[in-house]
Design a protein around this motif. Structure first.
Motif, PDB file in Angstrom:
ATOM      1  N   GLN A  12      -8.367  28.857  40.124  1.00 57.39           N
ATOM      2  CA  GLN A  12      -8.335  28.501  41.540  1.00 57.39           C
ATOM      3  C   GLN A  12      -8.558  29.736  42.403  1.00 57.39           C
ATOM      4  N   ALA A  13      -9.039  29.512  43.601  1.00 59.20           N
ATOM      5  CA  ALA A  13      -9.230  30.617  44.537  1.00 59.20           C
ATOM      6  C   ALA A  13      -7.916  31.365  44.729  1.00 59.20           C
ATOM      7  N   GLY A  14      -8.022  32.692  44.742  1.00 56.15           N
ATOM      8  CA  GLY A  14      -6.838  33.538  44.847  1.00 56.15           C
ATOM      9  C   GLY A  14      -6.273  33.963  43.518  1.00 56.15           C
ATOM     10  N   GLY A  15      -6.760  33.348  42.455  1.00 51.02           N
ATOM     11  CA  GLY A  15      -6.279  33.668  41.121  1.00 51.02           C
ATOM     12  C   GLY A  15      -6.964  34.881  40.518  1.00 51.02           C
ATOM     13  N   SER A  16      -6.656  35.130  39.247  1.00 52.82           N
ATOM     14  CA  SER A  16      -7.170  36.303  38.540  1.00 52.82           C
ATOM     15  C   SER A  16      -7.753  35.910  37.196  1.00 52.82           C
ATOM     16  N   ARG A  65     -10.968  44.208  45.074  1.00 53.75           N
ATOM     17  CA  ARG A  65     -10.502  43.015  44.345  1.00 53.75           C
ATOM     18  C   ARG A  65     -10.710  43.146  42.832  1.00 53.75           C
ATOM     19  N   ASN A  82      -9.240  40.098  40.607  1.00 47.64           N
ATOM     20  CA  ASN A  82      -8.125  39.536  41.366  1.00 47.64           C
ATOM     21  C   ASN A  82      -8.631  38.934  42.668  1.00 47.64           C
ATOM     22  N   SER A  83      -7.792  38.122  43.284  1.00 43.85           N
ATOM     23  CA  SER A  83      -8.138  37.494  44.570  1.00 43.85           C
ATOM     24  C   SER A  83      -9.512  36.848  44.509  1.00 43.85           C
ATOM     25  N   LYS A  85     -12.679  34.420  44.684  1.00 45.84           N
ATOM     26  CA  LYS A  85     -13.194  33.528  45.714  1.00 45.84           C
ATOM     27  C   LYS A  85     -14.219  32.581  45.092  1.00 45.84           C
ATOM     28  N   SER A 120     -12.166  25.935  44.962  1.00 45.89           N
ATOM     29  CA  SER A 120     -11.564  26.148  46.292  1.00 45.89           C
ATOM     30  C   SER A 120     -10.357  25.254  46.502  1.00 45.89           C
TER      31      SER A 120
END
Length: 120
Positions: A12-16, A65, A82-83, A85, A120
């Motif tokens: 998911q967005a924001g994941g790593s 990132r 990381n982070s 998009k 997203s």
């Protein structure tokens, strides 16, 4: 020479995610290793590279990132992402510019690619 990649997947967005690539074979020396990516309809673009001296280079879109570093076993490169998009979604390819024992100069070798999908 073989470049074996691992670590792609869906996040998911924001994941790593963490991508790993190990080069093996009749390698005399490695000049640099790195990661590139391709999305449908777009050219291959540089994501990050690291030289044998440890000097790094990043695409502007991933600075702050993503982190690239060398790891064990020998001839392994890691891309810590990381982070993430949605626009990071692509097939990621490992690259190594290296010289084999039967060659006088360095040339590029590529992995098979690993899919990274960011929802997203």
């Amino acid at each position: 020479v073989q470049l074996v990649e691992s670590g792609g997947g869906l996040v998911q967005a924001g994941g790593s995610l963490r991508l790993s690539c190990t080069a093996s074979g009749s390698i005399y020396s490695i000049n640099s290793m790195g990661w590139y990516r391709r999305t449908p309809g777009k050219q291959l673009e540089l994501v990050a590279t690291i030289t044998s001296a440890g000097r790094t280079n990043y695409a502007d879109s991933v600075k702050g990132r993503f982190t690239i570093y060398r790891d064990s076993p020998e001839n392994t490169v890691i891309l810590q992402m990381n982070s993430l998009k949605p626009e990071d979604t692509a097939v990621y390819y490992c690259n190594a510019r290296l010289r084999t024992y039967d060659s006088y100069w360095h040339k590029d070798y590529w992995g098979q690619g690993t899919q990274v999908t960011v929802s997203s």
